[in-house]
Design a protein around this motif. Structure first.
Motif, PDB file in Angstrom:
ATOM      1  N   UNK A 168     -29.364  -1.674 -78.559  1.00 41.13           N
ATOM      2  CA  UNK A 168     -30.218  -2.862 -78.468  1.00 41.13           C
ATOM      3  C   UNK A 168     -29.381  -4.086 -78.138  1.00 41.13           C
ATOM      4  N   UNK A 169     -30.035  -5.087 -77.607  1.00 41.91           N
ATOM      5  CA  UNK A 169     -29.331  -6.340 -77.331  1.00 41.91           C
ATOM      6  C   UNK A 169     -28.917  -7.006 -78.638  1.00 41.91           C
ATOM      7  N   UNK A 170     -27.762  -7.679 -78.605  1.00 42.02           N
ATOM      8  CA  UNK A 170     -27.375  -8.531 -79.738  1.00 42.02           C
ATOM      9  C   UNK A 170     -27.874  -9.959 -79.495  1.00 42.02           C
ATOM     10  N   UNK A 171     -28.707 -10.134 -78.504  1.00 42.54           N
ATOM     11  CA  UNK A 171     -29.299 -11.437 -78.148  1.00 42.54           C
ATOM     12  C   UNK A 171     -28.234 -12.444 -77.721  1.00 42.54           C
ATOM     13  N   UNK A 172     -27.315 -11.987 -76.884  1.00 41.90           N
ATOM     14  CA  UNK A 172     -26.272 -12.891 -76.399  1.00 41.90           C
ATOM     15  C   UNK A 172     -26.286 -13.020 -74.874  1.00 41.90           C
ATOM     16  N   UNK A 173     -27.457 -13.216 -74.244  1.00 44.77           N
ATOM     17  CA  UNK A 173     -27.428 -13.399 -72.790  1.00 44.77           C
ATOM     18  C   UNK A 173     -26.596 -14.632 -72.460  1.00 44.77           C
ATOM     19  N   UNK A 182     -28.033 -17.528 -61.612  1.00 42.95           N
ATOM     20  CA  UNK A 182     -28.737 -16.349 -62.132  1.00 42.95           C
ATOM     21  C   UNK A 182     -27.921 -15.066 -62.063  1.00 42.95           C
ATOM     22  N   UNK A 183     -26.778 -15.101 -61.363  1.00 41.39           N
ATOM     23  CA  UNK A 183     -25.952 -13.887 -61.273  1.00 41.39           C
ATOM     24  C   UNK A 183     -24.994 -13.844 -62.475  1.00 41.39           C
ATOM     25  N   UNK A 184     -24.222 -12.757 -62.555  1.00 44.97           N
ATOM     26  CA  UNK A 184     -23.151 -12.667 -63.570  1.00 44.97           C
ATOM     27  C   UNK A 184     -23.695 -12.596 -65.005  1.00 44.97           C
ATOM     28  N   UNK A 185     -24.962 -12.162 -65.142  1.00 46.51           N
ATOM     29  CA  UNK A 185     -25.580 -12.089 -66.481  1.00 46.51           C
ATOM     30  C   UNK A 185     -24.833 -11.083 -67.365  1.00 46.51           C
ATOM     31  N   UNK A 186     -24.471 -11.535 -68.548  1.00 47.75           N
ATOM     32  CA  UNK A 186     -23.781 -10.655 -69.502  1.00 47.75           C
ATOM     33  C   UNK A 186     -24.460 -10.728 -70.862  1.00 47.75           C
ATOM     34  N   UNK A 245     -30.147 -27.681 -70.359  1.00 45.42           N
ATOM     35  CA  UNK A 245     -29.661 -26.903 -71.517  1.00 45.42           C
ATOM     36  C   UNK A 245     -30.753 -25.953 -71.973  1.00 45.42           C
ATOM     37  N   UNK A 246     -31.258 -25.164 -71.063  1.00 42.75           N
ATOM     38  CA  UNK A 246     -32.406 -24.295 -71.393  1.00 42.75           C
ATOM     39  C   UNK A 246     -31.978 -22.882 -71.764  1.00 42.75           C
ATOM     40  N   UNK A 247     -30.680 -22.637 -71.865  1.00 46.04           N
ATOM     41  CA  UNK A 247     -30.218 -21.296 -72.215  1.00 46.04           C
ATOM     42  C   UNK A 247     -30.002 -20.434 -70.974  1.00 46.04           C
ATOM     43  N   UNK A 248     -29.450 -19.246 -71.195  1.00 45.95           N
ATOM     44  CA  UNK A 248     -28.959 -18.440 -70.068  1.00 45.95           C
ATOM     45  C   UNK A 248     -30.044 -17.754 -69.252  1.00 45.95           C
ATOM     46  N   UNK A 249     -31.269 -17.769 -69.731  1.00 45.55           N
ATOM     47  CA  UNK A 249     -32.374 -17.243 -68.921  1.00 45.55           C
ATOM     48  C   UNK A 249     -33.095 -18.408 -68.239  1.00 45.55           C
ATOM     49  N   UNK A 250     -33.426 -19.425 -69.030  1.00 47.64           N
ATOM     50  CA  UNK A 250     -34.263 -20.495 -68.474  1.00 47.64           C
ATOM     51  C   UNK A 250     -33.499 -21.542 -67.667  1.00 47.64           C
ATOM     52  N   UNK A 251     -32.200 -21.707 -67.897  1.00 47.02           N
ATOM     53  CA  UNK A 251     -31.457 -22.665 -67.057  1.00 47.02           C
ATOM     54  C   UNK A 251     -31.388 -22.189 -65.602  1.00 47.02           C
ATOM     55  N   UNK A 252     -30.995 -20.917 -65.350  1.00 46.59           N
ATOM     56  CA  UNK A 252     -31.032 -20.483 -63.947  1.00 46.59           C
ATOM     57  C   UNK A 252     -32.452 -20.480 -63.387  1.00 46.59           C
ATOM     58  N   UNK A 253     -33.430 -20.152 -64.246  1.00 41.44           N
ATOM     59  CA  UNK A 253     -34.824 -20.155 -63.774  1.00 41.44           C
ATOM     60  C   UNK A 253     -35.215 -21.559 -63.305  1.00 41.44           C
TER      61      UNK A 253
END
Ligand SMILES: Cc1cc2nc3c(=O)[nH]c(=O)nc-3n(C[C@H](O)[C@H](O)[C@H](O)COP(=O)(O)OP(=O)(O)OC[C@H]3O[C@@H](n4cnc5c(N)ncnc54)[C@H](O)[C@@H]3O)c2cc1C
Length: 296
Positions: free
Chosen positions: A217-222, A40-44, A4-12
């Motif tokens: 700017x990003x809305x911080x919703x990766x 890591x694909x399909x990043x939105x 459960x590391x979030x959308x950047x760190x879980x794929x990492x």
């Protein structure tokens, strides 16, 4: 094991552990445990455009930002009594709009903010002003997260590919156009000063695209980098289990197949609630039919 590391760190973390696109893993010298190309694909994300206006009346947060005594006063008021200007986020007002009949859902979301956000809020505004944040709810551009190196301490490479599709670019232009339409209503008249951004001389698509590219700017919703599904790019199955690896689940915003129409926190909490029910083997609740507004 639950990741459960979030959308950047879980794929990492999966990639560092040898679970991911074999080609990408080999490139950084990671031994492939399981070739799962969707990791890591399909990043939105929600890319947002700010439509900013000077305010003719001194009723915005400007005074607070620039006055250390007021900051102290309101800070103490919040700390001691949970009241006052700092007791809420000032982003409570928002709405949804449908920019075209091509969409069967409200495709644009707005937040109103009684001040300016400059450089992610790191710079204080220099005048009374207000803004809309507006973004397409379901952008179609897709990015990716890949390892830079095999060193866990190195940041991954994050490529959002914002504004890759013409559909997304058109919706961003519509964000500006609808914001302008709302701000031009009679009820705003006594407050509405000069348009700061994009600036009233920015009108045609090329001009708008230039400002959108430079200022959005990003809305911080990766999200969506370990998508749930049943095709070859899916990473987890409908029980949140990682394909091809025993006893491993991902439970966070990365398992969304598509970004949701709205801010992600509530959806992520629901993912966790649902996953805990699945893990505990609880009976699935019956769907409830709710009458809600549907665009014609
Ligand atoms: C500045 C900002 C403002 C936001 N505002 C809103 C809002 O107003 N409303 C809304 O609905 N959503 C908002 N969001 C989005 C929302 O917070 C996220 O979408 C949501 O938190 C995603 O949940 P998650 O569990 O996927 O990831 P996260 O909440 O990021 O949780 C991941 C956790 O894993 C931890 N972690 C990461 N790597 C490791 C590791 N290797 N080992 C151990 N732990 C690790 C992190 O520290 C973190 O605690 C905002 C996000 C940001 C960044």
């Amino acid at each position: 094991v639950l990741i459960s590391c979030g959308s950047i760190n879980s794929p990492k973390l999966l990639q560092l552990s040898g679970v991911g696109d074999a080609k990408d893993l080999q490139q950084v010298g990671i031994q492939v445990i399981h070739n799962l190309p969707g990791v890591g694909k399909n990043l939105q994300d929600h890319l947002e455009m700010y439509v900013q206006h000077e305010c003719k009346k001194p009723v915005t947060l400007y005074g607070l930002f620039n006055n250390p005594f007021l900051k102290l006063y309101y800070g103490a008021q919040w700390f001691l009594f949970n009241k006052g200007l700092l007791a809420h986020s000032h982003l409570e007002l928002g709405g949804f709009a449908r920019s075209s009949t091509d969409f069967d859902h409200p495709n644009i979301q707005f937040h109103f903010f009684p001040s300016l956000v400059i450089n992610h809020g790191l710079e204080n505004p220099d005048k009374h002003a207000f803004q809309f944040h507006a973004y397409p709810n379901r952008p179609t551009s897709r990015g990716w997260v890949k390892l830079r190196t095999s060193n866990p301490n190195d940041m991954p490479i994050i490529q959002f590919n914002y504004l890759e599709t013409e559909g997304d670019r058109q919706q961003m232009r519509d964000c500006v156009k609808i914001s302008r339409k709302i701000f031009s209503q009679k009820s705003f008249k006594e407050y509405l000063g000069k348009e700061i951004s994009p600036g009233i001389d920015i009108q045609n698509n090329d001009e708008l695209d230039e400002v959108i590219r430079n200022t959005s700017e990003t809305a911080y919703h990766p999200s969506c980098t370990n998508m749930m599904g049943i095709d070859s790019m899916s990473v987890v199955d409908t029980d949140t289990k990682v394909y091809g690896i025993a006893n491993l689940r991902v439970v966070d915003s990365s398992i969304l197949p598509d970004i949701v129409s709205g801010n992600l926190n509530a959806s992520t909490v629901m993912i966790a609630e649902k996953a805990s029910d699945i893990i505990l083997g609880k009976q699935e609740a019956e769907p409830v039919e709710i009458d809600f507004y549907k665009a014609a």
